[in-house]
Design an enzyme around this catalytic site. Structure first.
Site, PDB file in Angstrom:
ATOM      1  CB  SER A 241      -0.712  -5.944  -6.418  1.00  0.00           C
ATOM      2  OG  SER A 241      -0.383  -4.620  -6.757  1.00  0.00           O
ATOM      3  CG  HIS A 318       7.314   4.119  -3.277  1.00  0.00           C
ATOM      4  ND1 HIS A 318       7.934   3.577  -4.375  1.00  0.00           N
ATOM      5  CD2 HIS A 318       5.997   3.808  -3.382  1.00  0.00           C
ATOM      6  CE1 HIS A 318       7.014   2.980  -5.114  1.00  0.00           C
ATOM      7  NE2 HIS A 318       5.836   3.106  -4.546  1.00  0.00           N
ATOM      8  CG  ASP A 373      -1.355   3.299   0.482  1.00  0.00           C
ATOM      9  OD1 ASP A 373      -2.347   3.215  -0.263  1.00  0.00           O
ATOM     10  OD2 ASP A 373      -0.364   2.546   0.384  1.00  0.00           O
TER      11      ASP A 373
END
Ligand SMILES: CC(C)(COP(=O)(O)OP(=O)(O)OC[C@H]1O[C@@H](n2cnc3c(N)ncnc32)[C@H](O)[C@@H]1OP(=O)(O)O)[C@@H](O)C(=O)NCCC(=O)NCCS
Length: 440
Positions: A241, A318, A373
């Site tokens: 993003s 990750h 998350d």
């Protein structure tokens, strides 16, 4: 002292001079080597861009302008009743590079309040979408509709000196951030609360007002929103993003276009959508096991089943981090303080005890630890926000703070169009055979 905008300009001018000097003296220094594997495998570990707002350490996690999350929880200004930091203060820190005073944070709160009006056509466009549209699609569509309000697009069309780009970009960033809670809450109330909308409360802070407009008046939910909006705001520049917003902005697309592009990336399940996937996965596990309080043994079996069916365990792993994400830990602390006996929250903690050794034993996963998350959904469910398809919208509202502060810096520092070189496998093969350079 001047306005925050004037002070930003002074700070950015000083940084510009410093960077020019730095490049004059050290511009030809090599920062690393690029391997063939890296260009085929998602550019992992390849340093390729500058993002001033935050820096991610693989072991320690994120630092915003040098401050860790626990430090921010202590040192950023807070709402009058609350213990969690105001995201307004984090935005100030990312923009200015220094901690805000109480007055600075209050100035941003009132600035965003004044700029928060959303024109009616934005709501009309959201209303035109079928009710089963994913909330992230509604959100990005709303942001795109709001692009009619871009100062930068109007100024550019008139003909603007490139030295002044930052000015209109700054105004757009502030306008956009100010309006996002209204758009997000509108989508929530339209999709899940029978179009029964709640007007903003001009006395509340940015995150508190978002909670209010969504219909959550519990003070500890407002606290959660302040924490949530702070910890999701930025994760240095290479994530999908942030990088997308920066890339699209480098074409001088205005902040509305750039941020919408970035949020289309956040809507992917390997990125921001993982927050809805986590809770969906836990709900499915509860249903299959017939219990809302599964044992560690039951969880272990379910995890193995997920893996053997070729799926990822959402919320774990990750691309950069190699330890438990401090954003996970901050939410765990919030859970221990506000809802220590909540069954779903306890399930998240049992999953935390169970999953890492299983992932580790597979031998291929570089980071078996939870990311942000893995925890967020369970806290939201506790307060009754069970509509998990909406979760990524909350992430997106928060992420605006980081990517738009960065966009202000991109234009203030005059960063050019981003355009890395790509190659074909044919050119790679010829290069390996010694028949020419890779780019020929
Ligand atoms: C975040 C993520 C995309 C990082 O990807 P990455 O940098 O390629 O991760 P790795 O290098 O550790 O991946 C190596 C392998 O482990 C797998 N892997 C990584 N995380 C995994 C997980 N949580 N569950 C199962 N497998 C996983 C990868 O799919 C890859 O498998 P492959 O070689 O068969 O293709 C990945 O960990 C993932 O898909 N996690 C779940 C989704 C999620 O939580 N996303 C939010 C991120 S903040």
């Amino acid at each position: 002292m001047g306005t925050i905008k004037e002070r930003f300009k002074v700070t950015a001018d000083a940084a510009n001079t410093e960077i020019k000097e730095l490049l004059k003296e050290h511009g030809s220094k090599k920062i690393g080597e690029v391997t063939l594997a890296q260009i085929y495998q998602g550019m992992r570990g390849m340093t390729g861009l500058v993002t001033e707002t935050s820096l991610l350490d693989a072991q320690e996690g994120i630092r915003f302008r040098g401050y860790s999350i626990p430090e921010l929880q202590q040192q950023l200004p807070k709402a009058p009743e609350g213990g969690e930091p105001l995201p307004e203060g984090l935005f100030y820190l990312m923009l200015m590079g220094e901690l805000p005073t109480e007055e600075d944070a209050a100035e941003i709160t009132s600035l965003w309040q004044r700029r928060s009006h959303v024109p009616n056509h934005v709501f009309d466009i959201i209303d035109a979408l079928p009710i089963n549209t994913h909330p992230m699609t509604m959100f990005v569509t709303g942001v795109m509709a709001l692009q009619t309000e871009s100062n930068f697009a109007k100024e550019y069309a008139k003909g603007i000196n490139k030295k002044d780009y930052w000015n209109a970009i700054y105004d757009d960033a502030m306008d956009l951030i100010a309006r996002l809670p209204r758009i997000a809450a509108y989508i929530y109330r339209r999709k899940y609360k029978n179009n029964d909308h709640i007007q903003p409360n001009g006395l509340l802070d940015w995150a508190g007002n978002l909670a209010h407009m969504m219909g959550f008046e519990d003070e500890s939910f407002k606290e959660l929103m302040r924490l949530y909006m702070t910890i999701h705001a930025d994760h240095e520049g290479g994530n999908v993003s942030a990088h997308t917003t920066h890339l699209v902005g480098s074409a001088l697309s205005d902040p509305f276009l750039s941020y919408a592009a970035g949020m289309n990336g956040l809507a992917g399940p390997l990125h921001g959508l993982a927050n809805q996937e986590v809770i969906k996965w836990i709900f499915e596990m509860q249903e299959e096991l017939g219990t809302d309080d599964p044992s560690k043994e039951q969880i272990e079996e379910y995890v193995r089943k997920t893996l053997s069916s070729g799926k990822v365990v959402p919320g774990y792993g990750h691309a950069v981090l190699r330890k438990t994400d401090p954003r996970f830990t901050a939410q765990m602390e919030f859970g221990k303080k506000h809802m220590p006996d909540d069954k779903l929250v306890n399930t998240v903690w049992k999953i935390y005890d169970t999953v890492p050794p299983i992932l580790q034993s597979l031998g291929k996963i570089k980071n078996p630890w939870p990311n942000v998350d893995a925890h967020s959904g369970a806290l939201l469910v506790h307060y009754g926000l069970v509509e998990y398809e909406f979760y990524t919208v909350l992430f997106a509202v928060s992420r605006a703070l980081g990517v738009l502060a960065s966009l202000c810096w991109d234009r203030a520092l005059g960063f050019p169009l981003e355009r890395p070189k790509s190659v074909t496998t044919q050119s790679v093969k010829l290069w390996l055979e010694g028949k020419g350079e890779i780019w020929e």
